[in-house]
Scaffold this motif. Structure first.
Motif, mmCIF file in Angstrom:
data_model
loop_
_atom_site.group_PDB
_atom_site.id
_atom_site.type_symbol
_atom_site.label_atom_id
_atom_site.label_comp_id
_atom_site.label_asym_id
_atom_site.label_seq_id
_atom_site.Cartn_x
_atom_site.Cartn_y
_atom_site.Cartn_z
ATOM 1 N N GLU A 7 -1.903 -68.616 -8.887
ATOM 2 C CA GLU A 7 -2.074 -69.210 -7.558
ATOM 3 C C GLU A 7 -0.834 -68.916 -6.727
ATOM 4 O O GLU A 7 0.295 -69.124 -7.176
ATOM 5 N N HIS A 15 -5.895 -67.313 -2.042
ATOM 6 C CA HIS A 15 -4.691 -67.951 -2.569
ATOM 7 C C HIS A 15 -4.705 -68.034 -4.087
ATOM 8 O O HIS A 15 -3.781 -68.561 -4.693
ATOM 9 N N LYS A 16 -5.787 -67.532 -4.699
ATOM 10 C CA LYS A 16 -5.879 -67.463 -6.153
ATOM 11 C C LYS A 16 -6.237 -66.032 -6.517
ATOM 12 O O LYS A 16 -7.076 -65.416 -5.880
ATOM 13 N N TYR A 30 -5.010 -66.094 -14.448
ATOM 14 C CA TYR A 30 -5.272 -66.520 -13.076
ATOM 15 C C TYR A 30 -3.998 -67.105 -12.515
ATOM 16 O O TYR A 30 -3.325 -67.916 -13.155
#
Length: 71
Positions: free
Chosen positions: A35, A16-17, A33
């Motif tokens: 999410e 999920h990241k 990054y």
């Protein structure tokens, strides 16, 4: 009339990241990054790559499908 431009690349992921650098090299961008939200997908603000969680893959219709075996 809405003309939505499809993302340049769709990447299916298990987590999920995700991290995106635009593919690296001279055409890349700073490492970011991201999410995935409740929708199970997120687009990179730099390169517009779309990351879709594998559990949501059946919900996403690729707007530009490629023939089998084409890369």
């Amino acid at each position: 009339m809405s003309t939505e431009i499809p993302p340049p690349e769709v990447i299916y992921v298990e987590g999920h990241k995700v991290a995106c650098n635009g593919g690296g090299g001279a055409l890349g961008h700073p490492l970011v990054y991201l999410e995935l939200g409740a929708s199970g997908e997120v687009e990179c603000g730099y390169c517009d790559r779309k990351f879709v969680h594998k559990d949501h893959a059946h919900d996403y219709a690729d707007p530009s499908p490629r023939p089998e075996g084409a890369h």
